[in-house]
Design a protein around this motif. Structure first.
Motif, short mmCIF file in Angstrom:
data_model
loop_
_atom_site.label_atom_id
_atom_site.label_comp_id
_atom_site.label_asym_id
_atom_site.label_seq_id
_atom_site.Cartn_x
_atom_site.Cartn_y
_atom_site.Cartn_z
N CYS A 23 -11.57 1.22 -7.23
CA CYS A 23 -11.81 0.66 -8.83
C CYS A 23 -11.58 -0.99 -8.74
CB CYS A 23 -10.77 1.38 -9.42
SG CYS A 23 -11.39 3.07 -9.80
N GLY A 24 -10.53 -1.51 -7.38
CA GLY A 24 -9.97 -2.67 -7.54
C GLY A 24 -10.69 -4.72 -6.66
N GLY A 25 -12.26 -3.66 -6.55
CA GLY A 25 -13.28 -4.47 -7.18
C GLY A 25 -13.80 -5.41 -4.93
N PRO A 26 -13.82 -6.11 -4.91
CA PRO A 26 -14.51 -6.16 -3.10
C PRO A 26 -12.76 -6.88 -2.04
CG PRO A 26 -14.88 -8.22 -4.75
CD PRO A 26 -14.48 -7.13 -6.07
N ASP A 27 -11.55 -7.39 -3.30
CA ASP A 27 -10.69 -8.23 -2.34
C ASP A 27 -10.21 -6.71 -2.05
OD1 ASP A 27 -12.13 -10.48 -2.21
OD2 ASP A 27 -10.53 -10.99 -4.22
N ALA A 28 -10.23 -5.55 -3.11
CA ALA A 28 -9.30 -4.05 -2.62
C ALA A 28 -9.64 -3.75 -1.12
CB ALA A 28 -9.33 -3.73 -3.83
N TYR A 29 -9.89 -3.44 -0.67
CA TYR A 29 -9.61 -3.17 0.88
C TYR A 29 -8.73 -3.70 1.61
CZ TYR A 29 -10.56 -1.81 5.28
OH TYR A 29 -10.49 -1.12 6.70
N LEU A 30 -9.31 -5.18 1.36
CA LEU A 30 -8.65 -5.67 2.59
C LEU A 30 -6.73 -6.00 2.16
CD1 LEU A 30 -11.15 -9.02 2.80
CD2 LEU A 30 -10.47 -7.27 4.75
N ASN A 31 -6.38 -5.89 1.01
CA ASN A 31 -5.30 -6.33 0.52
C ASN A 31 -4.73 -4.69 1.04
OD1 ASN A 31 -4.39 -8.60 -1.29
ND2 ASN A 31 -6.47 -8.18 -2.07
N ILE A 32 -5.51 -3.66 0.78
CA ILE A 32 -4.70 -2.69 0.94
C ILE A 32 -4.27 -2.11 2.77
CG2 ILE A 32 -5.09 0.25 1.29
CD1 ILE A 32 -7.03 -0.34 -1.14
N LYS A 33 -5.63 -2.48 3.60
CA LYS A 33 -5.61 -3.06 4.83
C LYS A 33 -3.96 -4.03 5.49
CE LYS A 33 -7.13 -1.48 8.59
NZ LYS A 33 -6.56 -0.34 9.18
N TYR A 34 -3.60 -4.36 4.76
CA TYR A 34 -3.01 -5.39 4.95
C TYR A 34 -1.39 -4.79 4.85
CZ TYR A 34 0.37 -9.66 5.12
OH TYR A 34 1.62 -10.46 5.72
#
Length: 136
Positions: A113-124
């Protein structure tokens, strides 16, 4: 007890509020959510994550609006992500109320649900997280 109070208010707001009303209350929900997650009480964490999942189901813009707040919400989830129990062929009577499973389901829903930047922020914030959307 204050943690359960905001939890019930969040559930009522999700059920009765409009998308605009819910969108405007997101900044006010972050601090109580962070405090509830920092209690390290599994029942409170599961209730908080359930409320967060319900909030994400309200509309697509809610997930994108939560991305800037990942740094406040996700550090505690990093502690509980790997808490999974292998029960073999036995039946789990807790019905998905195990903290590791709830954390993983919440992270997956945040990514979807978080859009294109969600994965990178979660992974960080949660380095062991593996994407459920991308094959990396």
């Amino acid at each position: 007890m204050a943690h359960w109070d905001w939890y019930s208010k969040t559930r009522r707001t999700c059920a009765r509020g409009t998308l605009t009303q819910i969108f405007q209350t997101i900044p006010m929900l972050i601090l109580p959510m962070r405090d509830a997650l920092n209690t390290r009480n599994p029942d409170i964490i599961i209730a908080t994550l359930s409320a967060l999942q319900q909030l994400l189901r309200v509309g697509p813009s809610i997930g994108i609006a939560l991305v800037p707040y990942y740094r406040q919400l996700l550090p505690t989830l990093n502690l509980y992500k790997q808490r999974r129990i292998n029960i073999g062929d036995r039946i789990d009577f807790r019905g998905g109320r195990r903290i590791g499973d709830v954390v993983n389901a919440t992270l997956e829903q945040l990514e979807q649900c978080g859009g294109p930047d969600a994965y990178l922020n979660i992974k960080y914030m949660v380095p062991t997280y593996e994407s459920c959307v991308y094959n990396r």
